[in-house]
Every structure is written in C-alpha cells, then in structure tokens.
Design an enzyme around this catalytic site. Structure first.
Site, PDB file in Angstrom:
ATOM      1  N   HIS A  94      78.563  24.577 -10.982  1.00 46.29           N
ATOM      2  CA  HIS A  94      77.894  24.546 -11.752  1.00 46.29           C
ATOM      3  C   HIS A  94      76.202  25.369 -11.494  1.00 46.29           C
ATOM      4  CE1 HIS A  94      78.953  19.900 -12.536  1.00 46.29           C
ATOM      5  NE2 HIS A  94      78.583  19.675 -10.734  1.00 46.29           N
ATOM      6  N   HIS A 104      85.299  23.543 -13.825  1.00 42.42           N
ATOM      7  CA  HIS A 104      86.305  22.686 -12.501  1.00 42.42           C
ATOM      8  C   HIS A 104      88.137  23.227 -12.629  1.00 42.42           C
ATOM      9  CE1 HIS A 104      90.051  19.492 -12.020  1.00 42.42           C
ATOM     10  NE2 HIS A 104      88.767  19.446 -11.184  1.00 42.42           N
ATOM     11  N   HIS A 173      84.018   5.124 -23.199  1.00 46.71           N
ATOM     12  CA  HIS A 173      83.155   4.658 -23.134  1.00 46.71           C
ATOM     13  C   HIS A 173      81.775   5.248 -24.295  1.00 46.71           C
ATOM     14  CE1 HIS A 173      81.942   6.888 -19.378  1.00 46.71           C
ATOM     15  NE2 HIS A 173      80.735   6.280 -19.743  1.00 46.71           N
TER      16      HIS A 173
END
Length: 298
Positions: A94, A104, A173
């Site tokens: 990060h 990642h 979601h």
C-alpha cells in the site's frame, strides 16, 4: 512427495522481492519468524511508515496439518479428511502516494495426502493491480508483464487467467471489480508437475518487472488532501473484498495461521462514507468508468 525445491524457490523469491523493495523504499523491512502450533510456520517481512510504502508485507508460509479447512474443501469435497501441506509467498503493498497503485501477488502450492491414494497437488496464484487514479500506460504495462509470464507456456493462459482474475476479484455486493485486474489461477495441475511448476515460478519472477516501473513513475507525483481522502475511501473496497471473499484470508484464519501475518494485507488508513459518489466528470469519477471495468489492456 518432496516439496524442498518449491520451498527453496519461495524463500529465494521472498528475499529477492524484499531486497528490491527495501532498495526502492529506503527503509528496512521488519522480519518475524513464526511457528504454527498445528505444524509448520513462516517468515513475515513487513514495512510500516516507509518512505514510499505506508504499509507493505511479503510473507512466506509453509504449513501442514491433518485436515484441510472448510475454505479448501468447499469446492473440492473429495479432499475432506486428507492431511495437507501448503507453501506460498503472498504480498500486498500500500503506497502512501495516491497516484501509486496498491498491488497484490501470491504464489502457492497445495498437496493433499490420503492413506492409499496418490497425492493430489495443485498450484495457484497471480497478481493484480488496484489504482486509485487511473493511468492507461500503467495498466497496460502491468498486463503486458502478466502476459509475458504466461505466453511461453501457451498463448491461451493469459486470456484465461485474466478472465479468472476479473471474475474472482469482483465485489458482488458493490457490483464492481476491485481494480484493473491482472491474472489469477487456482487448482492448476493441467500440465505435468515440472511444467506446471515452471509456469507458476514464471508468475512469481515477473512480479518485480511488472510493478517496480509503476512505482518509479508515480513516487514523486505531488498530491493533496483530496487525493488522500479518495485513496482512503477506495481502500475500503480492498478491505471489504479481503474480509468477505478472499479464499487465502479464509484459509489462513481457518487453518490456524498467524493472524498478524494474514491481516498484514489491510491498509493502515481507510474511510467509509454513506452513499458517497465522486463529482461527475472528475478524475475520481473516471476511475470506475474508464479503468475499474474489466476491460482488456493488451
């Protein structure tokens, strides 16, 4: 089944990556060796409040046990009851500068053993990029490096693993991808073990050339509170994915791994806002419309 050469490769990969990142950042990573009560252990290398990286970790783990956790047997019920061995290197970086992307990478190997049956083995891994401000040349460079890692083993692998990455790193979601993707694969044993291992190692070896040039481009770009605020907001999506969907996080926690190492992937500063939307036409608005959309980059 002898996994000593896999372990040797992973330890060397961790060391090469950490050495390169320490040179880039200028700050030494903290290294912790840990043991797992159920068998095995690992080495965690972490930097916090670095010159470039607000937080980053490069973890090696080698664990074994008498039974695989539910996250590993949910889609492979035939593995239930077998003892297992799992090795891997996983990293998340990060950067502090909002113009530099989060990244990642993971390469892992699993083997499951039964009393009378031959071992079931597979490789998994990949790498993916999560920008906060989109740069077309960065996404293209990252994907080109991913393609270069796979093409020597068959031109079909990059489009297949790129699609897999887009589908896996998707927040259902939110109905949006986590970033601009990259490559992802799991349960890979379609080639004989030596060839499958060579493909897997090529993915690990291509991480540094995929990511370091992006950090060199973006490390000195000026930014202000607006950019940092948007970065913290978008980091919330990263946390949501890791805690809700990520199989590696679930496997680590369910198998009794070291919690501090598993959750090193979390960004240090995050913000959630109720029903917030960026200003139409802004660079922040363009991130989702122009970059975080599953498009092809090479």
């Amino acid at each position: 089944m002898d996994t000593s050469d896999i372990k040797t490769y992973l330890l060397d990969l961790q060391n090469r990556i950490v050495t390169a990142l320490e040179t880039l950042d200028g700050k030494t990573f903290r290294r912790d060796t840990w043991e797992r009560p159920g068998g095995g252990g690992g080495i965690s290398a972490l930097v916090e409040e670095g010159n470039l990286f607000e937080r980053g970790g490069v973890n090696f783990s080698h664990v074994m046990g008498k039974g695989l956790p539910p996250s590993a047997t949910a889609h492979r019920p035939e593995l239930a009851g077998r003892h297992f061995e799992a090795l891997g290197v996983s990293l998340v970086l990060h950067p502090r500068n909002p113009y530099a992307p989060t990244v990642h990478m993971n390469v892992r190997f699993f083997a499951a053993f039964g009393e009378r049956n031959a071992p079931i083995w597979w490789f998994g891994g990949g790498m993916d990029l999560t920008p906060y401000y989109g740069f077309k040349e960065d996404a293209e460079h990252f994907h080109r490096a991913c393609k270069n890692a796979l093409d020597p083993f068959g031109v079909e692998y990059y489009p297949r693993f790129k699609k897999w990455c887009d589908e896996y790193f998707y927040l259902k979601h939110r109905q949006e991808p986590r970033g601009v993707g990259g490559i992802f694969f799991d349960d890979f044993n379609a080639l004989p073990l030596p060839e499958a291992q060579a493909l897997w190692q090529s993915v690990g070896d291509h991480f540094l050339p995929a990511y370091l040039p992006l950090m060199e481009r973006r490390r000195g770009m000026p930014y202000g509170e607006r950019e940092r605020d948007f970065q913290a907001y978008r980091r919330g999506r990263y946390v949501e994915f890791n805690l809700v969907y990520d199989r590696g996080t679930l496997f680590g926690l369910q198998s009794g791994g070291r919690t501090e190492s598993i959750l090193m992937s979390m960004p240090p500063i995050v913000r959630w806002r109720y029903d917030w939307h960026p200003e139409p036409g802004s660079r922040e608005d363009g991130l989702l419309k122009e970059f975080i959309n599953g498009r092809d980059w090479v």
